[in-house]
Design a protein around this motif. Structure first.
Motif, PDB file in Angstrom:
ATOM      1  N   TYR A 214     -59.181  23.995 -28.924  1.00 29.63           N
ATOM      2  CA  TYR A 214     -58.541  24.611 -30.081  1.00 29.63           C
ATOM      3  C   TYR A 214     -59.518  25.564 -30.779  1.00 29.63           C
ATOM      4  O   TYR A 214     -60.703  25.271 -30.910  1.00 29.63           O
ATOM      5  CB  TYR A 214     -58.090  23.538 -31.074  1.00 29.63           C
ATOM      6  CG  TYR A 214     -57.073  22.578 -30.517  1.00 29.63           C
ATOM      7  CD1 TYR A 214     -55.707  22.781 -30.698  1.00 29.63           C
ATOM      8  CD2 TYR A 214     -57.464  21.456 -29.791  1.00 29.63           C
ATOM      9  CE1 TYR A 214     -54.767  21.895 -30.180  1.00 29.63           C
ATOM     10  CE2 TYR A 214     -56.539  20.567 -29.274  1.00 29.63           C
ATOM     11  CZ  TYR A 214     -55.189  20.794 -29.476  1.00 29.63           C
ATOM     12  OH  TYR A 214     -54.269  19.919 -28.965  1.00 29.63           O
ATOM     13  N   SER A 239     -55.246  28.793 -31.977  1.00 27.60           N
ATOM     14  CA  SER A 239     -55.077  29.105 -30.562  1.00 27.60           C
ATOM     15  C   SER A 239     -55.398  27.861 -29.731  1.00 27.60           C
ATOM     16  O   SER A 239     -56.350  27.137 -30.028  1.00 27.60           O
ATOM     17  CB  SER A 239     -56.005  30.257 -30.170  1.00 27.60           C
ATOM     18  OG  SER A 239     -56.005  30.459 -28.772  1.00 27.60           O
ATOM     19  N   VAL A 240     -54.595  27.619 -28.706  1.00 25.40           N
ATOM     20  CA  VAL A 240     -54.806  26.482 -27.812  1.00 25.40           C
ATOM     21  C   VAL A 240     -54.995  27.017 -26.398  1.00 25.40           C
ATOM     22  O   VAL A 240     -54.140  27.750 -25.887  1.00 25.40           O
ATOM     23  CB  VAL A 240     -53.608  25.505 -27.843  1.00 25.40           C
ATOM     24  CG1 VAL A 240     -53.929  24.248 -27.026  1.00 25.40           C
ATOM     25  CG2 VAL A 240     -53.234  25.137 -29.270  1.00 25.40           C
ATOM     26  N   ARG A 241     -56.105  26.650 -25.771  1.00 28.43           N
ATOM     27  CA  ARG A 241     -56.392  27.133 -24.413  1.00 28.43           C
ATOM     28  C   ARG A 241     -56.596  25.969 -23.451  1.00 28.43           C
ATOM     29  O   ARG A 241     -57.197  24.954 -23.803  1.00 28.43           O
ATOM     30  CB  ARG A 241     -57.642  28.023 -24.400  1.00 28.43           C
ATOM     31  CG  ARG A 241     -57.450  29.370 -25.079  1.00 28.43           C
ATOM     32  CD  ARG A 241     -58.629  30.296 -24.888  1.00 28.43           C
ATOM     33  NE  ARG A 241     -58.383  31.592 -25.504  1.00 28.43           N
ATOM     34  CZ  ARG A 241     -57.749  32.589 -24.910  1.00 28.43           C
ATOM     35  NH1 ARG A 241     -57.344  32.444 -23.640  1.00 28.43           N
ATOM     36  NH2 ARG A 241     -57.542  33.726 -25.533  1.00 28.43           N
ATOM     37  N   GLU A 248     -54.583  30.937 -22.584  1.00 31.65           N
ATOM     38  CA  GLU A 248     -54.023  30.538 -23.866  1.00 31.65           C
ATOM     39  C   GLU A 248     -52.601  30.033 -23.643  1.00 31.65           C
ATOM     40  O   GLU A 248     -51.770  30.741 -23.081  1.00 31.65           O
ATOM     41  CB  GLU A 248     -54.025  31.707 -24.853  1.00 31.65           C
ATOM     42  CG  GLU A 248     -53.543  31.325 -26.243  1.00 31.65           C
ATOM     43  CD  GLU A 248     -53.614  32.484 -27.238  1.00 31.65           C
ATOM     44  OE1 GLU A 248     -54.437  32.418 -28.159  1.00 31.65           O
ATOM     45  OE2 GLU A 248     -52.840  33.449 -27.058  1.00 31.65           O
ATOM     46  N   ILE A 249     -52.331  28.830 -24.115  1.00 34.34           N
ATOM     47  CA  ILE A 249     -51.002  28.246 -23.916  1.00 34.34           C
ATOM     48  C   ILE A 249     -50.203  28.163 -25.213  1.00 34.34           C
ATOM     49  O   ILE A 249     -49.002  27.874 -25.192  1.00 34.34           O
ATOM     50  CB  ILE A 249     -51.099  26.848 -23.272  1.00 34.34           C
ATOM     51  CG1 ILE A 249     -51.978  25.922 -24.128  1.00 34.34           C
ATOM     52  CG2 ILE A 249     -51.652  26.945 -21.853  1.00 34.34           C
ATOM     53  CD1 ILE A 249     -52.072  24.504 -23.570  1.00 34.34           C
ATOM     54  N   ALA A 250     -50.858  28.426 -26.339  1.00 37.89           N
ATOM     55  CA  ALA A 250     -50.148  28.441 -27.620  1.00 37.89           C
ATOM     56  C   ALA A 250     -50.983  29.192 -28.645  1.00 37.89           C
ATOM     57  O   ALA A 250     -52.223  29.215 -28.575  1.00 37.89           O
ATOM     58  CB  ALA A 250     -49.875  27.020 -28.118  1.00 37.89           C
ATOM     59  N   ASN A 251     -50.298  29.829 -29.575  1.00 39.33           N
ATOM     60  CA  ASN A 251     -50.963  30.508 -30.687  1.00 39.33           C
ATOM     61  C   ASN A 251     -50.033  30.397 -31.890  1.00 39.33           C
ATOM     62  O   ASN A 251     -49.035  31.110 -31.967  1.00 39.33           O
ATOM     63  CB  ASN A 251     -51.255  31.967 -30.353  1.00 39.33           C
ATOM     64  CG  ASN A 251     -52.088  32.643 -31.424  1.00 39.33           C
ATOM     65  OD1 ASN A 251     -52.940  32.019 -32.050  1.00 39.33           O
ATOM     66  ND2 ASN A 251     -51.850  33.923 -31.650  1.00 39.33           N
ATOM     67  N   GLU A 252     -50.328  29.487 -32.800  1.00 37.65           N
ATOM     68  CA  GLU A 252     -49.412  29.173 -33.887  1.00 37.65           C
ATOM     69  C   GLU A 252     -49.985  29.556 -35.254  1.00 37.65           C
ATOM     70  O   GLU A 252     -51.190  29.462 -35.488  1.00 37.65           O
ATOM     71  CB  GLU A 252     -49.080  27.677 -33.894  1.00 37.65           C
ATOM     72  CG  GLU A 252     -50.308  26.782 -34.028  1.00 37.65           C
ATOM     73  CD  GLU A 252     -49.958  25.306 -34.034  1.00 37.65           C
ATOM     74  OE1 GLU A 252     -48.894  24.951 -34.559  1.00 37.65           O
ATOM     75  OE2 GLU A 252     -50.777  24.519 -33.527  1.00 37.65           O
TER      76      GLU A 252
END
Length: 286
Positions: A214, A239-241, A248-252
């Motif tokens: 994260y 950001s989640v990698r 990167e699998i998520a960016n919230e």
């Protein structure tokens, strides 16, 4: 003239209103029957998920330095209640459930508080620094934030050695403004907390490693003049990698802040954008 709330009539009615809020939270917990974290383990769990040190004595405008010293004492009293606590699968961590009511009788001292969007003082003031530390570590983990309050509508003090993005702090009041975290995973997590002379030190540990990393980052950060006032704006994303691929699998969006600056504008150490004649958006927390 706007009608006063019951708690605003007098100190006596305020005390009654606070007591009512406390009782309502206690009743709510009984009814919900939520599984709260209570087990403590003082042997470190195997994996370090994230660690962070928070400076205890910070320059906060013209705030009396004695309040900073008192805060250090109060943090030291609260730390053993959190250190080693396990958040097992399906459990929820509650700061106030573990720390309990912070009273002068227990040794807690008068520290800095915020009342009506202004600096004030009260017993155990400054305890939000504790939950600020916990919150910052939790943001770097798969733990879910179940309850979080913050002062995103105001910017009270000029930056002093800021280490984390503005607006990622917390606001707590016993016991009805709590900081709570739920563990939706099959992994067990652990908070380790200690104090040095200068820092409140924290580690978030777990029994097993996690497969993602994260990163919390600030974007669109600036000050802007609106009429005679100045507002501080920013957006904070997480950001989640995937650790294996680096993808990167998520960016919230975690929070969007629009905070009124309450200190001398001459102390702002950044350019101030001119008034564009519009009304700024309100603070938003997803």
């Amino acid at each position: 003239m706007a009608r006063k709330l019951f708690g605003d009539i007098s100190p006596f009615t305020y005390a009654i209103a606070v007591k009512r809020q406390i009782l309502q939270r206690q009743l709510s917990d009984l009814i919900r029957g939520e599984k709260l974290s209570t087990q403590r383990e003082l042997q470190n769990l195997t994996v370090v998920i994230y660690r962070h040190n928070s400076l205890i004595r910070r320059k906060l405008g013209n705030v009396d330095l004695l309040l900073q010293e008192n805060k250090a004492v109060s943090l030291g009293l609260a730390a053993p209640h959190i250190d080693g606590i396990l958040i097992r699968p399906g459990e929820t961590f509650s700061f106030w459930k573990l720390v309990g009511h912070c009273s002068a009788k227990k040794g807690y001292r008068t520290g800095l508080t915020i009342n009506n969007n202004r600096p004030a003082s009260g017993i155990a003031g400054g305890m939000c620094q504790f939950t600020n530390l916990l919150h910052w570590m939790v943001l770097h983990s798969p733990l879910e934030i179940a309850e979080h309050h913050h002062h995103g509508e105001i910017d009270l003090f000029p930056d002093f050695n800021r280490q984390i993005p503005f607006g990622t702090g917390t606001s707590i009041v016993y016991n009805y403004l709590d900081y709570r975290v739920h563990n939706p995973t099959e992994n067990t997590f652990q908070f380790r907390i200690s104090l040095s002379e200068e820092h409140l030190r924290g580690e978030l540990r777990a029994t097993e490693a996690i497969g993602v990393k994260y990163h919390v980052k600030e974007q669109e950060s600036y000050f802007q003049k609106v009429g005679d006032e100045v507002y501080r704006r920013n957006k904070v994303f997480r950001s989640v990698r995937d650790k294996r691929t680096g993808n990167e699998i998520a960016n919230e969006l975690i929070v969007e802040n629009n905070a009124k600056v309450l200190y001398d504008h001459a102390l702002i150490n950044a350019p101030i954008r001119p008034d564009v004649g519009g009304v700024l958006a309100q603070t938003h927390t997803p």
